[in-house]
Design an enzyme around this catalytic site. Structure first.
Site, PDB file in Angstrom:
ATOM      1  N   SER A  47       0.694  -1.163  -0.057  1.00 49.15           N
ATOM      2  CA  SER A  47       0.029   0.041   0.031  1.00 49.15           C
ATOM      3  C   SER A  47       0.806   1.465   0.085  1.00 49.15           C
ATOM      4  O   SER A  47       0.181   2.368  -0.282  1.00 49.15           O
ATOM      5  CB  SER A  47      -0.908   0.170   1.224  1.00 49.15           C
ATOM      6  OG  SER A  47      -0.273   0.233   2.412  1.00 49.15           O
ATOM      7  N   HIS A  48       2.082   1.107   0.382  1.00 46.82           N
ATOM      8  CA  HIS A  48       3.073   2.326   0.103  1.00 46.82           C
ATOM      9  C   HIS A  48       4.297   1.826  -0.578  1.00 46.82           C
ATOM     10  O   HIS A  48       5.588   2.418  -0.304  1.00 46.82           O
ATOM     11  CB  HIS A  48       3.599   2.762   1.605  1.00 46.82           C
ATOM     12  CG  HIS A  48       1.870   3.478   2.399  1.00 46.82           C
ATOM     13  ND1 HIS A  48       1.028   2.631   2.723  1.00 46.82           N
ATOM     14  CD2 HIS A  48       1.647   4.565   2.173  1.00 46.82           C
ATOM     15  CE1 HIS A  48       0.023   3.677   3.075  1.00 46.82           C
ATOM     16  NE2 HIS A  48       0.400   4.834   2.821  1.00 46.82           N
ATOM     17  N   GLU A 189      -4.634   0.668   0.596  1.00 50.84           N
ATOM     18  CA  GLU A 189      -5.055  -0.830   0.477  1.00 50.84           C
ATOM     19  C   GLU A 189      -6.407  -0.709  -0.199  1.00 50.84           C
ATOM     20  O   GLU A 189      -6.534  -1.603  -1.224  1.00 50.84           O
ATOM     21  CB  GLU A 189      -5.533  -1.189   1.858  1.00 50.84           C
ATOM     22  CG  GLU A 189      -5.118  -2.452   2.745  1.00 50.84           C
ATOM     23  CD  GLU A 189      -3.969  -3.332   2.207  1.00 50.84           C
ATOM     24  OE1 GLU A 189      -4.007  -3.921   1.454  1.00 50.84           O
ATOM     25  OE2 GLU A 189      -2.763  -2.866   2.643  1.00 50.84           O
TER      26      GLU A 189
HETATM   27  P1  NDP Z   1      -1.813  -3.015   8.746  1.00 47.46           P
HETATM   28  O1  NDP Z   1      -3.185  -3.344   9.482  1.00 47.46           O
HETATM   29  O2  NDP Z   1      -1.479  -4.018   7.787  1.00 47.46           O
HETATM   30  O3  NDP Z   1      -0.588  -3.378   9.890  1.00 47.46           O
HETATM   31  C1  NDP Z   1      -1.067  -2.705  11.246  1.00 47.46           C
HETATM   32  C2  NDP Z   1       0.196  -3.099  12.090  1.00 47.46           C
HETATM   33  O4  NDP Z   1      -0.324  -4.239  12.825  1.00 47.46           O
HETATM   34  C3  NDP Z   1       1.497  -3.615  11.631  1.00 47.46           C
HETATM   35  O5  NDP Z   1       2.781  -3.284  12.501  1.00 47.46           O
HETATM   36  C4  NDP Z   1       1.537  -5.147  11.539  1.00 47.46           C
HETATM   37  O6  NDP Z   1       2.794  -5.593  11.434  1.00 47.46           O
HETATM   38  C5  NDP Z   1       0.646  -5.531  12.626  1.00 47.46           C
HETATM   39  N1  NDP Z   1       0.076  -6.889  12.588  1.00 47.46           N
HETATM   40  C6  NDP Z   1      -0.950  -7.033  11.573  1.00 47.46           C
HETATM   41  N2  NDP Z   1      -1.551  -8.363  11.834  1.00 47.46           N
HETATM   42  C7  NDP Z   1      -0.915  -8.557  13.170  1.00 47.46           C
HETATM   43  C8  NDP Z   1      -1.056  -9.636  13.829  1.00 47.46           C
HETATM   44  N3  NDP Z   1      -1.944 -10.807  13.383  1.00 47.46           N
HETATM   45  N4  NDP Z   1      -0.542  -9.834  15.095  1.00 47.46           N
HETATM   46  C9  NDP Z   1       0.575  -8.744  15.441  1.00 47.46           C
HETATM   47  N5  NDP Z   1       0.679  -7.583  14.764  1.00 47.46           N
HETATM   48  C10 NDP Z   1      -0.076  -7.716  13.540  1.00 47.46           C
HETATM   49  O7  NDP Z   1      -1.616  -1.575   8.652  1.00 47.46           O
HETATM   50  P2  NDP Z   1      -2.555  -0.461   7.900  1.00 47.46           P
HETATM   51  O8  NDP Z   1      -3.124  -0.809   6.613  1.00 47.46           O
HETATM   52  O9  NDP Z   1      -3.518   0.219   8.723  1.00 47.46           O
HETATM   53  O10 NDP Z   1      -1.214   0.695   7.422  1.00 47.46           O
HETATM   54  C11 NDP Z   1      -0.558   0.375   6.346  1.00 47.46           C
HETATM   55  C12 NDP Z   1       0.571   1.593   6.410  1.00 47.46           C
HETATM   56  O11 NDP Z   1       0.059   2.610   5.697  1.00 47.46           O
HETATM   57  C13 NDP Z   1       1.227   1.867   7.686  1.00 47.46           C
HETATM   58  O12 NDP Z   1       2.729   1.805   7.227  1.00 47.46           O
HETATM   59  C14 NDP Z   1       0.833   3.425   7.784  1.00 47.46           C
HETATM   60  O13 NDP Z   1       2.033   4.505   8.345  1.00 47.46           O
HETATM   61  C15 NDP Z   1       0.574   3.704   6.219  1.00 47.46           C
HETATM   62  N6  NDP Z   1      -0.325   5.099   6.201  1.00 47.46           N
HETATM   63  C16 NDP Z   1       0.299   5.995   6.038  1.00 47.46           C
HETATM   64  C17 NDP Z   1      -0.506   7.269   6.055  1.00 47.46           C
HETATM   65  C18 NDP Z   1       0.236   8.673   5.805  1.00 47.46           C
HETATM   66  O14 NDP Z   1      -0.744   9.422   5.706  1.00 47.46           O
HETATM   67  N7  NDP Z   1       1.459   8.794   5.644  1.00 47.46           N
HETATM   68  C19 NDP Z   1      -1.793   7.431   6.133  1.00 47.46           C
HETATM   69  C20 NDP Z   1      -2.364   5.997   6.550  1.00 47.46           C
HETATM   70  C21 NDP Z   1      -1.758   4.878   6.324  1.00 47.46           C
HETATM   71  P3  NDP Z   1       3.353  -6.393   9.826  1.00 47.46           P
HETATM   72  O15 NDP Z   1       3.522  -5.172   9.276  1.00 47.46           O
HETATM   73  O16 NDP Z   1       4.346  -7.273  10.274  1.00 47.46           O
HETATM   74  O17 NDP Z   1       1.926  -7.112   9.417  1.00 47.46           O
HETATM   75  O1  PYC Z   2      -2.944   4.955   2.528  1.00 48.77           O
HETATM   76  O2  PYC Z   2      -4.453   6.093   3.855  1.00 48.77           O
HETATM   77  C1  PYC Z   2      -3.297   5.892   3.153  1.00 48.77           C
HETATM   78  C2  PYC Z   2      -2.472   7.073   2.981  1.00 48.77           C
HETATM   79  C3  PYC Z   2      -3.056   8.447   3.074  1.00 48.77           C
HETATM   80  C4  PYC Z   2      -1.971   9.195   2.839  1.00 48.77           C
HETATM   81  C5  PYC Z   2      -0.585   8.428   2.410  1.00 48.77           C
HETATM   82  N1  PYC Z   2      -1.159   7.168   2.653  1.00 48.77           N
END
Ligand code: NDP
Ligand code: PYC
Length: 346
Positions: A47-48, A189
């Site tokens: 997703s990134h 995602e």
């Molecule tokens: P996920 O739901 O994929 O993962 C969230 C966290 O939970 C991760 O650290 C993951 O580790 C952990 N995790 C997942 N499943 C388990 C499990 N069964 N047991 C223990 N830990 C678990 O993340 P999101 O989809 O919510 O976010 C994805 C990315 O998007 C993030 O890196 C976030 O920084 C980025 N993002 C950036 C934004 C921006 O504005 N810059 C905005 C929104 C999101 P693992 O990776 O090892 O599975």
């Molecule tokens: O995946 O939600 C997201 C996001 C927003 C800005 C950068 N990533």
């Protein structure tokens, strides 16, 4: 299109860096962003990953980010707040300018904050907290995004997907890191579901009429939902306050107003807190030994630590390389060859 291409992390970083240099990024911004995006692919965080490259170029072409901005550090050498003005550039160079300073200040004072203002931030936060754990401090990072998420009980976009990440250094092994959007899923995602033509799981979003939807296009036009109902909604609101209002920067609603679209990378600020565990413990106990006991107890129940999947993917990529689809590789080559001419701003 068929066929895949397998690259080393270094080769993928170089390819993305070439694209950014051709699009007018400073060498520092090109290197920093390329490494972060390549790390997303390496760690199986698609997703990134590479699909974000095109969005970066579109944001440059739309005039909403300065690709060769030189960040300005404001630091009196003593206080607990270090501020970096990204000068309307990408967050990467600003973070790199401030990270060693905030880690050193946290070791001196016990706690320190890095405030980044006026940046475009499109990336995952784990590369940032991992950098700080590598400098021996614990770190908590957060930022707004643009308004795409309804508050719990609401139906219209107000909050961002507002990520929050935490890292704890573990001597001799990979750090404890979690990093997640405060929406049920990251917007990236949902975009991947849209591109794949697949329905999303239930409970992620509502459509423009406020009705539950599993259609990614309807979700992108409607509102995403916070994780954990009122709890995620409150944490997301806290991020708007601490990493938006408190640092004198944009909230997610203001960021959307400023950008005018969700098709470009968002512009706002970021707050990163660094902690020195030894200074907090003040000799009362060994915080790292206590942490290890906790992590062992988690694993002892058959649960996994967050980031374990990522670190496994990282090890696999080091051994076998990073595989891109034919479509992804074609896009990278087109962006490298045509630069900003390859992208549209809408
Ligand atoms: P996920 O739901 O994929 O993962 C969230 C966290 O939970 C991760 O650290 C993951 O580790 C952990 N995790 C997942 N499943 C388990 C499990 N069964 N047991 C223990 N830990 C678990 O993340 P999101 O989809 O919510 O976010 C994805 C990315 O998007 C993030 O890196 C976030 O920084 C980025 N993002 C950036 C934004 C921006 O504005 N810059 C905005 C929104 C999101 P693992 O990776 O090892 O599975
Ligand atoms: O995946 O939600 C997201 C996001 C927003 C800005 C950068 N990533």
């Amino acid at each position: 299109m068929t066929g895949t291409t397998t690259l080393t992390f270094e080769a993928l970083t170089e390819l993305i860096g070439e694209i950014f240099l051709k699009a007018g990024f400073s060498p520092l911004a090109a290197a920093s962003l390329a490494a972060t995006i390549a790390a997303g692919e390496r760690d199986a965080c698609k997703s990134h990953g590479v699909y974000r490259v095109e969005g970066c170029l579109r944001t440059v072409k739309a005039g909403k980010v300065v690709p060769d901005a030189v960040p300005e550090v404001e630091d009196d050498g003593a206080s607990g707040i270090i501020r970096v003005d990204a000068m309307n550039g990408f967050s990467g160079p600003a973070f790199e300018a401030g990270a060693p300073l905030v880690a050193a200040r946290a070791k001196k004072l016990g706690i320190a904050a890095l405030v980044i203002n006026r940046c475009t931030h499109f990336s995952a936060l784990w590369p940032e907290v991992e950098t700080l754990t590598g400098m021996g401090v614990a770190a908590l990072a957060m930022c707004p995004s643009y308004a795409t998420v309804a508050p719990a009980g609401g139906t219209r976009p107000l909050l961002g997907t507002n990520p929050i990440a935490f890292g704890w250094p573990r001597p001799g092994t990979t750090p404890y890191v979690f990093d997640f959007a405060t929406s049920v899923a990251a917007r990236g995602e949902i975009e991947l579901y849209r591109r794949a033509g697949k329905a999303m799981p239930e409970g992620w979003a509502v459509d423009a009429a406020g009705q539950p939807t599993t259609d990614p296009a309807e979700a992108l036009a409607g509102a995403m939902l916070p994780f954990g109902g009122h709890k995620g909604s409150a944490i997301s609101t806290m991020i708007e306050l601490l990493a938006g209002a408190m640092i004198g920067d944009l909230t997610s609603t203001e960021a959307l107003d400023w950008l005018g679209t969700t098709t470009l990378a968002p512009h706002h600020g970021e707050l990163i807190l660094a902690f020195c565990p030894e200074r907090f413990a003040a000799g009362r106990a060994d915080p790292f030994a206590k942490a290890e006991a906790l992590f062992e107890a988690v694993a002892g129940q058959g649960a996994r630590l967050p980031s374990q999947r990522r670190f496994t993917a990282r090890a696999k990529a080091a051994a076998e390389g990073i595989t891109l689809t034919a479509e992804e590789m074609a896009l990278m080559e087109r962006l490298r060859d045509k630069g900003l001419d390859a992208v549209q701003t809408l």
